[in-house]
Motif scaffolding. Structure first.
Motif, short mmCIF file in Angstrom:
data_model
loop_
_atom_site.label_atom_id
_atom_site.label_comp_id
_atom_site.label_asym_id
_atom_site.label_seq_id
_atom_site.Cartn_x
_atom_site.Cartn_y
_atom_site.Cartn_z
N MET A 229 0.80 -1.22 0.00
CA MET A 229 0.00 0.00 0.00
C MET A 229 0.84 1.27 0.00
O MET A 229 0.56 2.21 -0.75
N GLU A 230 1.89 1.31 0.84
CA GLU A 230 2.59 2.58 1.08
C GLU A 230 3.37 3.07 -0.13
O GLU A 230 3.44 4.28 -0.38
N HIS A 231 3.95 2.15 -0.89
CA HIS A 231 4.81 2.58 -1.99
C HIS A 231 4.40 2.05 -3.36
O HIS A 231 4.72 2.68 -4.38
N LEU A 232 3.73 0.91 -3.41
CA LEU A 232 3.53 0.23 -4.70
C LEU A 232 2.09 0.24 -5.18
O LEU A 232 1.69 -0.58 -6.01
N GLY A 233 1.28 1.18 -4.69
CA GLY A 233 -0.01 1.47 -5.30
C GLY A 233 -1.18 0.60 -4.90
O GLY A 233 -2.25 0.72 -5.48
N CYS A 234 -1.03 -0.30 -3.91
CA CYS A 234 -2.11 -1.22 -3.59
C CYS A 234 -3.32 -0.49 -3.00
O CYS A 234 -3.19 0.31 -2.08
N LYS A 235 -4.49 -0.77 -3.55
CA LYS A 235 -5.74 -0.14 -3.11
C LYS A 235 -6.68 -1.14 -2.45
O LYS A 235 -7.89 -0.91 -2.39
N ALA A 279 0.17 7.31 -4.92
CA ALA A 279 0.09 8.77 -4.92
C ALA A 279 0.12 9.27 -3.47
O ALA A 279 -0.58 8.75 -2.60
N LYS A 280 0.95 10.29 -3.22
CA LYS A 280 1.11 10.79 -1.85
C LYS A 280 1.02 12.31 -1.81
O LYS A 280 1.30 12.99 -2.80
N LEU A 281 0.63 12.81 -0.66
CA LEU A 281 0.61 14.24 -0.40
C LEU A 281 1.31 14.43 0.94
O LEU A 281 0.85 13.91 1.96
N PRO A 285 -0.11 8.62 1.89
CA PRO A 285 -0.89 8.12 0.75
C PRO A 285 -2.20 8.88 0.60
O PRO A 285 -2.91 9.13 1.59
N VAL A 286 -2.53 9.25 -0.62
CA VAL A 286 -3.78 9.98 -0.88
C VAL A 286 -4.98 9.06 -0.67
O VAL A 286 -5.99 9.45 -0.09
N GLY A 287 -4.87 7.83 -1.15
CA GLY A 287 -5.96 6.88 -0.98
C GLY A 287 -5.80 6.14 0.34
O GLY A 287 -4.88 5.33 0.50
N LEU A 288 -6.67 6.40 1.29
CA LEU A 288 -6.59 5.78 2.60
C LEU A 288 -7.69 4.74 2.75
O LEU A 288 -8.67 4.72 2.00
#
Length: 333
Positions: A229-235, A279-281, A285-288
């Motif tokens: 999740m943190e780096h490789l995009g897992c949703k 994606a991060k801000l 991560p933007v998607g929580l």
């Protein structure tokens, strides 16, 4: 038991939903259908009917001369050019898929979208969408689509969206079985028309990487064992589906195979940029995870990382177990 007739059409699609369906059940998809009294009137990939015989089936249903239990569409509907639907003609009929969908849907007891393309427009709708592709009752997350937001089948239900790219074969078989047995009503569907037996779960549930997730021990490269999740995009914490609770092909899932969940059951998933990047801000991560306030996530993540066992941290950045669990030294073997 009277047979429950279904007609399966294929719009703008890769055919992956059919491939998924054919894998369903211990004895195969056709045995599963037969078990529940489901009669497949016609399917473009598996039926032996000639073109004339298939067209005759369509015309009998459209005229009201033959009852249809469920109309199943795989793939998006191409409405272009200029609303004619002629970007996707149904061979041998001289008419577009748009024509047949709008003619047959009102005659069906149920209308089913097999896959995210039929449900929400999916990949054919991504980008500039020059073909004017759309889902049956949604265009991405916007209600409407080809049939309109107010469409209801003869049984009084909206389009039943078996979302996924491709959907799990069990979702397809079990939805059709439930329809054949009369076990689906509005309460059985979520806000996007997805059957709740799988949509009330998250892909995160049952993930083999959950220990790494709990400690926020993250993989930084493909092939590593940590949370994606943190780096490789897992949703997976945001995507509906029981993907990790029921294996594909008897076992396995995207995350267990080392690939991030791309939330393919969600409308608009195909517009994500960089499926394998998070994606991060400000480093967050933007998607929580669904239903979790951002402040809580940040606080819990910081606490979890401070408590991460050395074993978990070391294994997260490796492609195999490098530090096995140790038994409690205070206990006898």
């Amino acid at each position: 038991m009277d047979s429950f007739d279904i007609l399966w059409l294929q719009g703008a699609s890769c055919g992956g939903c059919t491939m998924a369906a054919l894998e369903g059940g211990h004895s195969g998809w056709f045995a599963e259908l037969k078990r529940f009294g489901i009669n497949l009137l016609w399917h473009p990939s598996v039926s032996e009917a000639t073109a004339d015989e298939a067209v005759a089936i369509f015309e009998r249903i459209a005229s009201g001369g033959q009852r249809l239990g469920a109309l199943v569409l795989e793939g998006a509907v191409l409405r272009g050019p200029n609303g004619s639907g002629r970007f996707n003609m149904l061979g041998g009929t001289g008419r577009s898929m748009l024509h047949w969908v709008t003619a047959l849907a009102p005659r069906a007891d149920y209308v089913v979208a097999a896959g995210s393309c039929a449900a929400f427009g999916g990949v054919p709708m991504a980008g500039s969408n020059p073909t004017d592709a759309s889902g049956l009752q949604y265009a991405a997350a916007e209600a409407g689509g080809v049939l309109g937001a107010g469409f209801r089948s003869r049984a009084g239900l909206p389009v039943i969206n078996i979302a996924g790219c491709a959907p799990h074969p069990g979702w397809i078989s079990e939805t059709l079985a439930a329809l054949a047995l009369g076990g689906v009503d509005t309460a059985a569907l979520d806000a996007f028309g997805r059957p709740r037996f799988f949509a009330d779960h998250l892909a995160h549930h049952g993930c083999a990487r959950n220990e790494y997730y709990e400690f926020k021990a993250s993989a930084e490269e493909l092939s590593q064992q940590g949370c994606l999740m943190e780096h490789l995009g897992c949703k997976a914490t945001q995507a509906v589906g029981d993907c990790n609770q029921r294996g594909w092909n008897g076992s396995g899932s995207c995350t267990s195979g080392g690939y991030a969940c791309i939330a393919c059951t969600s409308p608009g998933f195909e517009t994500s940029q960089g499926f394998m990047e998070t994606a991060k801000l400000a480093g967050i991560p933007v998607g929580l995870p669904l239903d979790m306030p951002k402040a809580w996530f940040v606080a819990l993540a910081a606490l979890s990382k401070s408590a991460t066992p050395k074993r978990v941290r070391a294994n997260a950045a490796a492609d195999h177990i490098v530090v096995p669990p140790r038994s409690d030294p205070g206990r006898r073997p």
